[in-house]
Scaffold this motif. Structure first.
Motif, mmCIF file in Angstrom:
data_model
loop_
_atom_site.group_PDB
_atom_site.id
_atom_site.type_symbol
_atom_site.label_atom_id
_atom_site.label_comp_id
_atom_site.label_asym_id
_atom_site.label_seq_id
_atom_site.Cartn_x
_atom_site.Cartn_y
_atom_site.Cartn_z
ATOM 1 N N ARG A 103 0.812 -1.215 0.000
ATOM 2 C CA ARG A 103 0.000 0.000 0.000
ATOM 3 C C ARG A 103 0.849 1.270 0.000
ATOM 4 O O ARG A 103 0.326 2.375 0.066
ATOM 5 C CB ARG A 103 -0.895 0.014 1.244
ATOM 6 N N SER A 104 2.161 1.101 -0.034
ATOM 7 C CA SER A 104 3.123 2.212 -0.032
ATOM 8 C C SER A 104 3.074 3.022 1.261
ATOM 9 O O SER A 104 3.455 4.194 1.277
ATOM 10 C CB SER A 104 2.883 3.138 -1.241
ATOM 11 N N ASN A 105 2.595 2.401 2.353
ATOM 12 C CA ASN A 105 2.661 3.073 3.649
ATOM 13 C C ASN A 105 4.091 3.104 4.186
ATOM 14 O O ASN A 105 4.459 3.980 4.963
ATOM 15 C CB ASN A 105 1.758 2.369 4.660
ATOM 16 N N ILE A 106 4.867 2.105 3.777
ATOM 17 C CA ILE A 106 6.286 2.035 4.136
ATOM 18 C C ILE A 106 7.033 1.520 2.916
ATOM 19 O O ILE A 106 6.426 1.082 1.936
ATOM 20 C CB ILE A 106 6.541 1.087 5.328
ATOM 21 N N GLU A 107 8.358 1.569 3.005
ATOM 22 C CA GLU A 107 9.183 1.004 1.930
ATOM 23 C C GLU A 107 10.114 -0.026 2.541
ATOM 24 O O GLU A 107 10.913 0.286 3.426
ATOM 25 C CB GLU A 107 9.996 2.100 1.233
ATOM 26 N N LEU A 108 10.008 -1.259 2.071
ATOM 27 C CA LEU A 108 10.879 -2.318 2.567
ATOM 28 C C LEU A 108 12.206 -2.307 1.813
ATOM 29 O O LEU A 108 12.268 -1.921 0.647
ATOM 30 C CB LEU A 108 10.199 -3.678 2.406
ATOM 31 N N LYS A 109 13.252 -2.740 2.491
ATOM 32 C CA LYS A 109 14.576 -2.775 1.884
ATOM 33 C C LYS A 109 14.617 -3.816 0.769
ATOM 34 O O LYS A 109 13.810 -4.754 0.719
ATOM 35 C CB LYS A 109 15.625 -3.108 2.949
ATOM 36 N N THR A 110 15.593 -3.657 -0.121
ATOM 37 C CA THR A 110 15.782 -4.618 -1.203
ATOM 38 C C THR A 110 16.008 -6.011 -0.628
ATOM 39 O O THR A 110 16.849 -6.204 0.259
ATOM 40 C CB THR A 110 16.984 -4.211 -2.076
ATOM 41 N N GLY A 111 15.262 -6.963 -1.103
ATOM 42 C CA GLY A 111 15.400 -8.341 -0.627
ATOM 43 C C GLY A 111 14.606 -8.649 0.626
ATOM 44 O O GLY A 111 14.568 -9.808 1.059
ATOM 45 N N ALA A 112 13.971 -7.629 1.204
ATOM 46 C CA ALA A 112 13.270 -7.840 2.475
ATOM 47 C C ALA A 112 12.065 -8.766 2.310
ATOM 48 O O ALA A 112 11.830 -9.643 3.154
ATOM 49 C CB ALA A 112 12.829 -6.509 3.063
ATOM 50 N N ARG A 157 10.731 -5.458 13.608
ATOM 51 C CA ARG A 157 10.336 -5.335 12.205
ATOM 52 C C ARG A 157 11.054 -4.190 11.503
ATOM 53 O O ARG A 157 11.114 -4.143 10.284
ATOM 54 C CB ARG A 157 8.830 -5.112 12.106
ATOM 55 N N LEU A 158 11.622 -3.268 12.297
ATOM 56 C CA LEU A 158 12.205 -2.076 11.681
ATOM 57 C C LEU A 158 13.440 -2.389 10.837
ATOM 58 O O LEU A 158 13.779 -1.620 9.936
ATOM 59 C CB LEU A 158 12.546 -1.049 12.755
ATOM 60 N N THR A 211 13.075 0.451 5.118
ATOM 61 C CA THR A 211 13.923 1.592 4.786
ATOM 62 C C THR A 211 13.413 2.769 5.611
ATOM 63 O O THR A 211 12.429 3.419 5.254
ATOM 64 C CB THR A 211 13.849 1.926 3.283
ATOM 65 N N LEU A 212 14.059 2.991 6.729
ATOM 66 C CA LEU A 212 13.549 3.957 7.695
ATOM 67 C C LEU A 212 13.712 5.384 7.177
ATOM 68 O O LEU A 212 14.800 5.810 6.796
ATOM 69 C CB LEU A 212 14.267 3.803 9.031
ATOM 70 N N ASP A 243 4.030 6.379 13.204
ATOM 71 C CA ASP A 243 3.693 5.173 13.966
ATOM 72 C C ASP A 243 4.923 4.338 14.295
ATOM 73 O O ASP A 243 4.859 3.433 15.138
ATOM 74 C CB ASP A 243 2.674 4.326 13.210
ATOM 75 N N LEU A 244 6.059 4.630 13.633
ATOM 76 C CA LEU A 244 7.311 3.927 13.941
ATOM 77 C C LEU A 244 8.150 4.697 14.955
ATOM 78 O O LEU A 244 9.249 4.276 15.299
ATOM 79 C CB LEU A 244 8.123 3.708 12.658
ATOM 80 N N ILE A 245 7.634 5.825 15.418
ATOM 81 C CA ILE A 245 8.370 6.688 16.343
ATOM 82 C C ILE A 245 7.807 6.536 17.752
ATOM 83 O O ILE A 245 6.593 6.568 17.950
ATOM 84 C CB ILE A 245 8.279 8.166 15.903
#
Length: 512
Positions: free
Chosen positions: A310-319, A363-364, A368-369, A409-411
């Protein structure tokens, strides 16, 4: 002995039960009839509460949850009971713009014990036969090793009010409006209070919905239908309907919470189990707990992939590949435990060890923080005048920083530091209340102030002094040099207590 009820157990007062085959229905064997309850009308205690639900795990804690391992696939077996959709309920907690408030009702019945035993003629013949032969396995298979002596029942209804804020900055205001409306609704003599109207006063574009979760009452019950259809935002009405719905749940219809069972050998001249039943159930309970932890982790990882989609976050390559690999591992361990439980139930004396399960946390590290960035120094000038008598240009200049905040929400906490000293520290809840489309203006929390008191010859009053006193840019650029000695940084403490520091320039290098 007291045992926890698990979904699928067909329990009847005064009827046999087999801990090695807990889903076997001994009633159909025809050896024992259900016993009369010790009381026809057991007393019930009704409790009502309200609370904000900040995440799905908290909802699970608020609402009774059960682990169903009857083979509906690999993991997706951890669910809220009743007909409510488990996955759609989870989805409400994937958005950091949602405020979820719950009205909960719980009816707990007093323990009801079996009154007398109803042994059929066929059952008496079997008991006589087994008491002579000592055939424990035959007894278990036909009549069970224990007899259910008491039941404890409990039913629940939870009404979730779900508000989606038009901006995260409105969330704290929405919570305040809900709290105020709930307080008004509790006041004696209060006719009605619309929670929706109160919230709309704070956020006119808020969206809202109502969801009912329950155990022990049918979806079509009139009281529940009314709860959703008739003035769902009316808190007073909702409480009345909640009370009505709870009061209609009879002991017969309420779900079993726990039960007591005694060995048949304590009542009849029958053989005792040749294994420790308490130890058996303790081992099974421990493995069920591990399965619950597996599913909690599985759902957390599933939510990560969903949020990335949903593009709420961006996961790292390969995650994603790594996450799916971990989910597959959890699937396998879940099934391994399932197999171990089946094995221990079949041959409890042969149990050797618990399956080796490693459940990761956090999970962090997959994400990609991006917590945002420093935007600019804001400034204002007040009291700027030219005093003709003292020949002074006077005024006050204030500087404060403005930031772009992402993924609040990650803070867990935001801090502003100057020369390594903390100027202010706020929690994520306070931070959300100050965000406007992601912009965080720190004006209310910190200001760096400088006084201006500059000599200007009165002979230059008309062409230099007065114009300069009205020129706010002159004040700002003149005093910003006072900021040169300061070093600034903002600090993010993330949801997993990791600390991230971000230095940024002081106001002296910015043009105003």
């Amino acid at each position: 002995m007291i045992f926890q009820y698990e979904s699928g157990m067909p329990l009847h007062l005064g009827v046999g039960w087999d801990p090695q085959n807990p889903e076997s229905n001994k009633l159909i064997m025809g050896y024992l009839r259900p016993a009369e309850p010790s009381t026809k009308t057991p007393a019930a205690t009704d409790n009502f509460s309200t609370s904000f639900i900040d995440n799905f795990s908290q909802l699970e804690e608020t609402m009774s949850r059960s682990l169903d391992v009857s083979g509906k696939g690999k993991v997706g077996v951890f669910k809220a009971e009743g007909k409510a959709s488990y996955s759609s309920t989870r989805a409400h907690f994937r958005s950091n713009s949602n405020v979820v408030w719950a009205i909960s009702g719980k009816r707990t019945y007093d323990v009801v014990s079996a009154f007398g035993l109803e042994i059929t003629e066929r059952g008496q013949e079997l008991i006589d036969e087994i008491s002579q032969s000592g055939d424990f396995e035959g007894m278990q298979r036909k009549i069970g090793s224990h007899i259910v002596t008491s039941l404890t029942k409990e039913a629940e209804i939870h009404v979730l009010y779900i508000f989606t804020a038009s901006d995260t900055s409105k969330m704290e205001q929405i919570k305040s409006a809900i709290s105020a409306a709930a307080s008004y609704g509790s006041a004696s003599g209060q006719a009605s209070v619309s929670i929706f109207k109160e919230v709309k006063k704070k956020d006119s574009n808020v969206q809202f919905s109502v969801k009912v979760l329950h155990r022990g009452i049918d979806d079509e019950d009139d009281s529940l239908s009314q709860l959703v259809a008739e003035a769902p935002g009316d808190i007073v009405k909702a409480r009345q309907l909640m009370s009505s719905a709870i009061s209609q749940i009879s002991w017969e219809d309420a779900p079993i919470k726990e039960f007591a069972a005694e060995p048949l050998a304590s009542i009849f001249p029958l053989p005792h189990p040749d294994y420790d039943v308490d130890l058996l159930m303790s081992r099974v309970s421990r493995m069920r707990t591990t399965q619950s932890r597996i599913v909690d982790r599985y759902l957390e990882l599933d939510d990560l992939i969903e949020r990335d989609a949903r593009s709420n976050i961006e996961l790292k390559t390969g995650a994603i590949a790594a996450i799916r690999e971990e989910m597959e591992y959890l699937d396998d361990r879940f099934l391994e435990i399932d197999g171990t439980i089946k094995g221990i139930l079949q041959t409890p004396k042969e149990f050797t060890q618990y399956p080796d399960v490693s459940i990761s946390s956090g999970r962090l590290h997959w994400i990609t923080l991006d917590f945002g960035a420093f935007l600019s120094w804001e400034s204002e000038v007040t009291g700027n005048t030219y005093n003709n008598h003292s020949e002074r240009i006077q005024g006050k200049v204030t500087f404060w920083p403005k930031f772009l905040i992402k993924n609040p929400d990650l803070i867990k906490r935001f801090e502003l530091k100057r020369n390594n000293s903390v100027l202010f520290s706020i929690s994520t809840g306070e931070l959300n209340g100050k965000l406007h489309s992601g912009n965080f203006d720190t004006y209310e929390l910190f200001k760096s102030t400088h006084q201006v008191n500059e000599y200007c010859w009165r002979g230059n009053w008309g062409e230099v002094c007065a114009p300069r006193a009205q020129n706010t840019s002159w004040y700002k650029n003149h005093t910003k040099q006072n900021e040169k000695s300061y070093s600034y940084q903002f600090v993010i403490v993330d949801a997993e207590n990791n600390v991230h520091s971000f230095p940024f320039n002081n106001a002296s290098i910015q043009a105003f």
